[in-house]
Design a protein around this motif. Structure first.
Motif, mmCIF file in Angstrom:
data_model
loop_
_atom_site.group_PDB
_atom_site.id
_atom_site.type_symbol
_atom_site.label_atom_id
_atom_site.label_comp_id
_atom_site.label_asym_id
_atom_site.label_seq_id
_atom_site.Cartn_x
_atom_site.Cartn_y
_atom_site.Cartn_z
ATOM 1 N N VAL A 74 73.578 -95.179 74.790
ATOM 2 C CA VAL A 74 73.837 -93.758 74.537
ATOM 3 C C VAL A 74 72.524 -93.003 74.598
ATOM 4 C CG1 VAL A 74 75.940 -94.029 73.157
ATOM 5 C CG2 VAL A 74 73.734 -94.063 72.018
ATOM 6 N N SER A 75 72.578 -91.760 75.078
ATOM 7 C CA SER A 75 71.371 -90.948 75.158
ATOM 8 C C SER A 75 71.742 -89.464 75.134
ATOM 9 C CB SER A 75 70.608 -91.269 76.448
ATOM 10 O OG SER A 75 69.417 -90.526 76.521
ATOM 11 N N VAL A 76 71.042 -88.711 74.287
ATOM 12 C CA VAL A 76 71.213 -87.257 74.228
ATOM 13 C C VAL A 76 70.268 -86.625 75.234
ATOM 14 C CG1 VAL A 76 70.973 -85.206 72.780
ATOM 15 C CG2 VAL A 76 71.918 -87.304 71.800
ATOM 16 N N SER A 77 70.752 -85.641 75.981
ATOM 17 C CA SER A 77 69.918 -84.936 76.954
ATOM 18 C C SER A 77 68.800 -84.180 76.241
ATOM 19 C CB SER A 77 70.773 -83.954 77.764
ATOM 20 O OG SER A 77 71.253 -82.908 76.913
ATOM 21 N N PRO A 78 67.701 -83.863 76.947
ATOM 22 C CA PRO A 78 66.604 -83.112 76.329
ATOM 23 C C PRO A 78 67.045 -81.765 75.743
ATOM 24 C CG PRO A 78 65.847 -84.090 78.369
ATOM 25 C CD PRO A 78 67.342 -84.316 78.302
ATOM 26 N N LEU A 82 74.161 -82.441 75.683
ATOM 27 C CA LEU A 82 74.980 -83.436 76.371
ATOM 28 C C LEU A 82 74.668 -84.832 75.846
ATOM 29 C CD1 LEU A 82 74.481 -82.017 79.973
ATOM 30 C CD2 LEU A 82 76.547 -81.814 78.573
ATOM 31 N N LEU A 83 75.680 -85.681 75.881
ATOM 32 C CA LEU A 83 75.548 -87.055 75.424
ATOM 33 C C LEU A 83 76.085 -87.972 76.517
ATOM 34 C CD1 LEU A 83 75.033 -89.135 73.084
ATOM 35 C CD2 LEU A 83 77.455 -88.807 72.501
ATOM 36 N N ALA A 84 75.226 -88.845 77.039
ATOM 37 C CA ALA A 84 75.648 -89.836 78.038
ATOM 38 C C ALA A 84 75.989 -91.125 77.318
ATOM 39 C CB ALA A 84 74.530 -90.078 79.049
ATOM 40 N N VAL A 85 77.102 -91.734 77.742
ATOM 41 C CA VAL A 85 77.557 -92.988 77.146
ATOM 42 C C VAL A 85 77.843 -93.971 78.272
ATOM 43 C CG1 VAL A 85 79.277 -94.100 75.667
ATOM 44 C CG2 VAL A 85 78.586 -91.731 75.210
ATOM 45 N N ALA A 89 82.798 -100.505 81.204
ATOM 46 C CA ALA A 89 83.738 -99.953 82.189
ATOM 47 C C ALA A 89 83.225 -98.681 82.845
ATOM 48 C CB ALA A 89 85.101 -99.699 81.545
ATOM 49 N N GLY A 90 81.925 -98.344 82.686
ATOM 50 C CA GLY A 90 81.402 -97.187 83.398
ATOM 51 C C GLY A 90 80.499 -96.275 82.605
ATOM 52 N N LEU A 91 80.484 -95.012 83.028
ATOM 53 C CA LEU A 91 79.592 -93.979 82.496
ATOM 54 C C LEU A 91 80.385 -92.702 82.277
ATOM 55 C CD1 LEU A 91 76.698 -92.796 81.934
ATOM 56 C CD2 LEU A 91 76.569 -92.345 84.393
ATOM 57 N N GLN A 92 80.123 -92.059 81.149
ATOM 58 C CA GLN A 92 80.833 -90.838 80.795
ATOM 59 C C GLN A 92 79.854 -89.898 80.097
ATOM 60 O OE1 GLN A 92 84.184 -91.899 78.352
ATOM 61 N NE2 GLN A 92 85.254 -89.985 78.718
ATOM 62 N N VAL A 93 80.079 -88.586 80.221
ATOM 63 C CA VAL A 93 79.238 -87.589 79.554
ATOM 64 C C VAL A 93 80.125 -86.728 78.654
ATOM 65 C CG1 VAL A 93 77.642 -85.647 79.858
ATOM 66 C CG2 VAL A 93 77.589 -87.569 81.466
ATOM 67 N N PHE A 94 79.589 -86.402 77.478
ATOM 68 C CA PHE A 94 80.289 -85.592 76.489
ATOM 69 C C PHE A 94 79.431 -84.383 76.136
ATOM 70 C CE2 PHE A 94 81.925 -89.802 76.104
ATOM 71 C CZ PHE A 94 83.262 -89.651 75.779
ATOM 72 N N HIS A 95 80.075 -83.320 75.633
ATOM 73 C CA HIS A 95 79.344 -82.194 75.052
ATOM 74 C C HIS A 95 78.938 -82.622 73.639
ATOM 75 C CE1 HIS A 95 80.075 -79.192 78.145
ATOM 76 N NE2 HIS A 95 81.340 -79.550 78.171
ATOM 77 N N PHE A 96 77.639 -82.510 73.345
ATOM 78 C CA PHE A 96 77.123 -82.820 72.012
ATOM 79 C C PHE A 96 76.902 -81.499 71.308
ATOM 80 C CE2 PHE A 96 73.533 -84.509 69.245
ATOM 81 C CZ PHE A 96 74.388 -85.181 68.400
ATOM 82 N N ASN A 97 77.591 -81.310 70.194
ATOM 83 C CA ASN A 97 77.641 -80.008 69.523
ATOM 84 C C ASN A 97 76.977 -80.038 68.152
ATOM 85 O OD1 ASN A 97 79.379 -78.964 71.690
ATOM 86 N ND2 ASN A 97 80.926 -80.317 70.816
ATOM 87 N N GLY A 98 75.845 -80.727 68.061
ATOM 88 C CA GLY A 98 75.151 -80.817 66.779
ATOM 89 C C GLY A 98 76.001 -81.560 65.777
ATOM 90 N N SER A 99 76.193 -80.972 64.601
ATOM 91 C CA SER A 99 76.995 -81.631 63.568
ATOM 92 C C SER A 99 78.492 -81.404 63.761
ATOM 93 C CB SER A 99 76.569 -81.149 62.178
ATOM 94 O OG SER A 99 76.784 -79.758 62.068
ATOM 95 N N THR A 103 82.706 -83.384 72.029
ATOM 96 C CA THR A 103 83.903 -83.112 72.826
ATOM 97 C C THR A 103 83.777 -83.706 74.223
ATOM 98 O OG1 THR A 103 83.003 -80.947 73.445
ATOM 99 C CG2 THR A 103 84.510 -80.991 71.570
ATOM 100 N N HIS A 104 84.931 -83.994 74.816
ATOM 101 C CA HIS A 104 84.974 -84.546 76.175
ATOM 102 C C HIS A 104 84.368 -83.575 77.179
ATOM 103 C CE1 HIS A 104 87.292 -88.227 75.732
ATOM 104 N NE2 HIS A 104 87.954 -87.611 74.772
ATOM 105 N N PHE A 105 83.711 -84.108 78.209
ATOM 106 C CA PHE A 105 83.190 -83.301 79.311
ATOM 107 C C PHE A 105 83.619 -83.905 80.637
ATOM 108 C CE2 PHE A 105 79.233 -82.006 81.862
ATOM 109 C CZ PHE A 105 79.820 -80.838 82.307
ATOM 110 N N THR A 106 83.210 -85.148 80.920
ATOM 111 C CA THR A 106 83.582 -85.772 82.188
ATOM 112 C C THR A 106 84.495 -86.967 81.925
ATOM 113 O OG1 THR A 106 81.824 -87.442 82.306
ATOM 114 C CG2 THR A 106 81.295 -85.219 83.131
ATOM 115 N N GLY A 107 85.165 -87.371 82.960
ATOM 116 C CA GLY A 107 85.805 -88.676 82.940
ATOM 117 C C GLY A 107 84.753 -89.695 83.322
ATOM 118 N N LEU A 108 85.188 -90.851 83.775
ATOM 119 C CA LEU A 108 84.239 -91.871 84.215
ATOM 120 C C LEU A 108 83.534 -91.414 85.488
ATOM 121 C CD1 LEU A 108 86.253 -95.167 83.640
ATOM 122 C CD2 LEU A 108 84.311 -94.314 82.318
ATOM 123 N N LEU A 109 82.205 -91.440 85.480
ATOM 124 C CA LEU A 109 81.414 -91.064 86.654
ATOM 125 C C LEU A 109 81.247 -92.243 87.595
ATOM 126 C CD1 LEU A 109 78.692 -88.883 84.902
ATOM 127 C CD2 LEU A 109 80.778 -88.138 86.071
#
Length: 166
Positions: A74-78, A82-85, A89-99, A103-109
Motif C-alpha cells: 500500500v502507498s499514499v500518493s505525495p 490517492l491510495l494504491a493497493v 490479484a492485481g492493482l487498485q487505486v482508492f480516494h484517500f480522504n484523510g480520516s 472510497t473506491h476510485f478504480t477497478g483493477l488496473l
C-alpha cells in the motif's frame, strides 16, 4: 480496531501514511472463533494525534473492500489524496480522504500479482509484478488514470522499485 460484523475480528496488515497525520490500514476480517478469513480485505482510515495514538471512525459498513485479494503493498500518493493497493490479484487505486472513509476510485488496473507500489511527485504510480516479470507505470490524478505508453515493461526477475522525486 474498526467495528467488525458480529462474530468477526479484524487483523491489520501493512499501513501507509500521508503528511497530515492520517494512516490507511488494510484489515482482514477473521472469524472470531476459527480465525479463518471471512471476507475480502477492507481499508480503514485512521488519524494520529500528537502522541501517535490512532483513532478511527471506520466500520465494516463504511470501509471499501479491495478487489486485489491478498494485499501485498500500500502507498499514499505525495498529494495525500490517492491510495494504491497491490495484491495477489492485481492493482487498485482508492480516494484517500484523510480520516474520512476511503472510497473506491478504480477497478483493477492489472490482474497480474503486484508485489510493490510506489509514487513519484508527478502523479506516476509504479508497480512491480515479480511473477509476471513486469514493471507497470500509470499516470493517476484525482480525476483519472491511464497506463503509460509501452507499459508494462518486461524486467527479468524484478525485486523492488525505488522512486526518486522529480
Amino acid at each position: 480496531m474498526p467495528a467488525a460484523q458480529s462474530g468477526d475480528i479484524y487483523c491489520p496488515y501493512l499501513a501507509a501514511a500521508d503528511s497530515a497525520n492520517h494512516v490507511a490500514v488494510p484489515v482482514e476480517a477473521l472469524n472470531h472463533s476459527s480465525l479463518q478469513p471471512s471476507g475480502a480485505y477492507q481499508l480503514a482510515a485512521y488519524s494520529a494525534d500528537r502522541s501517535g495514538n490512532l483513532s478511527t471512525t471506520s466500520t465494516y459498513r463504511n470501509m471499501p473492500k479491495v478487489a486485489v485479494a491478498s494485499v501485498t503493498s500500500v502507498s499514499v500518493s505525495p498529494s495525500g489524496k490517492l491510495l494504491a493497493v497491490g495484491g495477489s490479484a492485481g492493482l487498485q487505486v482508492f480516494h484517500f480522504n484523510g480520516s474520512s472513509p476511503i472510497t473506491h476510485f478504480t477497478g483493477l488496473l492489472t490482474k497480474d500479482e503486484v508485489d510493490q507500489v510506489a509514487w513519484d511527485n508527478d502523479s506516476h504510480l509504479y508497480a512491480i509484478s515479480r511473477s509476471a516479470g513486469n514493471l507497470f507505470v500509470f499516470t493517476v490524478t484525482s480525476t483519472g488514470c491511464s497506463q503509460a505508453a509501452g507499459s508494462p515493461y518486461a524486467i527479468i526477475s524484478p525485486e523492488s522499485v525505488s522512486v526518486l522525486p522529480r
